[in-house]
Structures are given as structure tokens and as C-alpha cells.
Design a protein around this motif. Structure first.
Motif, PDB file in Angstrom:
ATOM      1  N   THR A   1       5.305  23.511 -14.180  1.00  0.00           N
ATOM      2  CA  THR A   1       4.229  22.527 -14.012  1.00  0.00           C
ATOM      3  C   THR A   1       3.529  22.343 -15.361  1.00  0.00           C
ATOM      4  OG1 THR A   1       2.738  24.315 -13.359  1.00  0.00           O
ATOM      5  CG2 THR A   1       3.700  23.015 -11.575  1.00  0.00           C
TER       6      THR A   1
ATOM      7  N   SER B   1       9.636  20.027  -3.663  1.00  0.00           N
ATOM      8  CA  SER B   1       8.254  20.392  -3.326  1.00  0.00           C
ATOM      9  C   SER B   1       7.705  19.369  -2.347  1.00  0.00           C
ATOM     10  CB  SER B   1       7.391  20.391  -4.588  1.00  0.00           C
ATOM     11  OG  SER B   1       6.019  20.487  -4.233  1.00  0.00           O
TER      12      SER B   1
ATOM     13  N   PHE C   1       2.745  25.634  -0.179  1.00  0.00           N
ATOM     14  CA  PHE C   1       2.059  26.551  -1.101  1.00  0.00           C
ATOM     15  C   PHE C   1       2.691  27.937  -0.961  1.00  0.00           C
ATOM     16  CE2 PHE C   1      -0.815  29.549  -2.752  1.00  0.00           C
ATOM     17  CZ  PHE C   1      -1.720  28.910  -3.570  1.00  0.00           C
TER      18      PHE C   1
ATOM     19  N   THR D   1       1.343  29.451  -8.646  1.00  0.00           N
ATOM     20  CA  THR D   1       0.150  29.077  -7.874  1.00  0.00           C
ATOM     21  C   THR D   1      -1.021  30.031  -8.130  1.00  0.00           C
ATOM     22  OG1 THR D   1       1.250  30.198  -6.033  1.00  0.00           O
ATOM     23  CG2 THR D   1       1.242  27.801  -5.984  1.00  0.00           C
TER      24      THR D   1
ATOM     25  N   ILE E   1      -4.291  28.625  -9.678  1.00  0.00           N
ATOM     26  CA  ILE E   1      -5.173  27.692  -8.947  1.00  0.00           C
ATOM     27  C   ILE E   1      -6.495  28.397  -8.628  1.00  0.00           C
ATOM     28  CG2 ILE E   1      -5.408  26.336  -6.807  1.00  0.00           C
ATOM     29  CD1 ILE E   1      -2.320  26.076  -6.802  1.00  0.00           C
TER      30      ILE E   1
ATOM     31  N   LYS F   1      -7.985  27.203  -3.474  1.00  0.00           N
ATOM     32  CA  LYS F   1      -7.013  27.890  -2.609  1.00  0.00           C
ATOM     33  C   LYS F   1      -7.570  28.039  -1.193  1.00  0.00           C
ATOM     34  CE  LYS F   1      -4.841  30.924  -5.906  1.00  0.00           C
ATOM     35  NZ  LYS F   1      -4.551  32.294  -6.241  1.00  0.00           N
TER      36      LYS F   1
END
Ligand code: NDP
Length: 249
Positions: free
Chosen positions: A96, A144, A189, A195, A198, A203
């Protein structure tokens, strides 16, 4: 003891040094496959190999940047020379580079598309002929849910994953006559390094949107990959399997 599901199968999992890729590699190795695990770094897959060995599975490490055509060709040659075939290809490597669209540079777009979309294109290209010739094979691409729903701050990532969905269906149509299936898994997720960055308040908000009431574990994706690579899924191709705890239904 029953025979493991994937005995004598050769599998490749890209980006298997951690997270979802590691869980996929361990799941396939546990099921009897010999799994080639890649990372961009030498020694990157050491922990994955140890986890496969703990599960009494067979795994081999290889270094490969999936966005580099020459490296992908070297990887394909080494696997096909050593094993004579590839039964299972899992395109998992992904990155990402999040930013709001107005602040996103073209280099952030290119980097994400190079790894997440051009990478699977190059890897599929390197193995498709051998799979077609063998008249059998399974390709599983890791997309995704963001490729389906879109997501603010992820124009580049969503575009790469939506592109991968289109590539999956097109490839499924081209290779079906050779008994090679090609499917996409769209995780929601999943708790990994990707992740972990985040913010906690975001979250907590996301967790409220998940009907099953928990974030996914990498093993949830490993189980879905195993299903798509098993005999039970021999009549499934060109599909997207969403594994998100019900988040996007
Ligand atoms: P991680 O960041 O934890 O791991 C990414 C993996 O990709 C690493 O093994 C890394 O290897 C590898 N990688 C990165 N760039 C390249 C490259 N150019 N060539 C080869 N390998 C590369 O990510 P996750 O485990 O969370 O994600 C795995 C996949 O699942 C990705 O495609 C991601 O987009 C997708 N996904 C993840 C979700 C999530 O919630 N976590 C949700 C939806 C999809 P190394 O750094 O060792 O080179």
C-alpha cells in the motif's frame, strides 16, 4: 493417517515472508504441497520456512521482486527446472502507499500498480504455458474488498485490486480449456503488518462494521486458498471469494 490433500503438488506463494502469505504457505505445506516462498530479501522467508517445518511441511525460499520481469523469469526457470511443473500459484505479494487523491503522487500510483497488478501479470505469464501444457493448475490471486467497494485514501490500491479482479476473470476464460482455474480471494480487514499502521480509533470503527465481530486472521485466508486449490473446487473458476466476516455484504 489420511493422505494430505496436496501431496506431490508444487506451489508458489509470492510475498510469503510474513502476514497472509506466510499463513497461506504454512497451510499449503501442512496439506502436503512443496511450497516455494518468496520475499524481495535474502533470508526474508526464514521464519516462514521454520513455521512450515514445525507443521511437518516442505518449503523452499526464493528471492524475487514480482515487479521485475527478469527476476520473475529466473524464478520460473528455477522452479520448472527443479520440479518440472507448478501446480499452484498464489499471487499474494502486495503493498500500500495510501494518501488522499489530491496528495497522491504518480510515483505512489506506479509503485502500487507495479507490485499489485503488473507483478501477478508477470508471474502468471511466466508459469501459464507450463500449466496449460500440463493440462491442470490452480491460480489464486489475492485481491481486496477495496477493489470492489473503493476506499478513500486508496485510489492506487483499489485500482490495482480491481484490475487484478478483471485480470483473474480474463485469465480464467483463456485457461479454462486447459483445466487451469483462476480465482480471486478478496480479504476484508486481516490483522497483519499492513493493517497494524491503521490508527486505533479507525480500527475500532471498522470492527463495528464486521458482523462476525472480529478482524480476520491470516489463517482465514490460508483456509480459503486451500479450498480453491483442493479437488472440491475443481469446478470453480473466474470467481471472487470474499473473506471479510460479512463486512461488505
Ligand atoms: P504484508 O505487508 O504483511 O506482507 C506483504 C508481503 O508482500 C511480504 O511478504 C513482502 O515481502 C511482499 N512483497 C512486497 N512487495 C513485493 C514485491 N515487489 N515483490 C515480491 N514480494 C513483495 O501484507 P499482508 O500479509 O497484509 O497482505 C498480503 C496480501 O493480501 C497483499 O496482496 C494485500 O494487498 C492483500 N490484502 C491484505 C489485507 C489486510 O487486511 N491485511 C486486506 C486485503 C488484501 P518482503 O517485504 O519480505 O519482500
Amino acid at each position: 493417517m489420511s493422505t494430505p490433500l496436496l501431496t506431490s503438488k508444487i506451489a508458489l506463494v509470492t510475498g510469503a515472508s510474513r502476514g497472509i502469505g506466510r499463513a497461506i504457505a504454512v497451510t499449503l505445506a501442512k496439506s502436503g504441497a512443496t511450497v516455494v516462498c518468496t520475499s524481495t530479501k535474502a533470508g526474508g522467508c526464514d521464519e516462514t520456512l521454520a513455521a512450515c517445518a514445525d507443521a511437518a511441511g516442505k518449503a523452499i525460499a526464493a528471492v524475487c521482486d514480482v515487479s521485475d520481469e527478469a527476476q520473475v523469469e529466473v524464478l520460473a526457470k528455477s522452479i520448472l527446472d527443479a520440479h518440472g511443473k507448478l501446480d499452484i500459484l498464489v499471487n499474494n505479494a502486495g503493498i500500500t502507499r495510501d494518501n488522499l487523491f489530491l496528495r497522491m503522487g504518480a510515483e505512489d500510483f506506479d509503485a502500487v500498480v507495479d507490485t499489485n497488478l503488473r507483478g501477478p501479470f508477470l508471474v502468471c505469464k511466466a508459469f501459464a504455458r507450463a500449466m496449460a501444457k500440463a493440462r491442470g493448475g490452480r491460480i489464486v490471486n489475492i485481491g481486496s474488498v477495496v477493489g470492489i467497494t473503493g476506499n478513500a485514501g486508496q485510489v492506487n490500491y483499489a485500482a490495482s485490486k480491481a484490475g487484478l479482479a478483471g485480470m483473474t476473470k480474463s485469465l480464467a476464460k483463456e485457461l479454462a480449456g486447459r483445466n487451469v482455474t483462476c480465482n480471486l480471494i478478496a480479504p476484508g480487514f486481516i490483522a497483519t503488518d499492513m493493517t497494524a499502521q491503521i490508527p486505533e480509533d479507525l480500527k475500532a470503527g471498522m470492527l463495528k462494521e464486521i458482523p462476525l465481530g472480529r478482524f480476520g486472521a491470516p489463517e482465514d485466508i490460508g483456509a480459503a486458498v486451500l479450498f480453491l486449490c483442493s479437488e472440491a473446487a475443481s469446478y470453480i473458476t473466474g470467481q471472487t471469494l470474499v473473506v471479510d466476516g460479512g463486512m461488505t455484504m
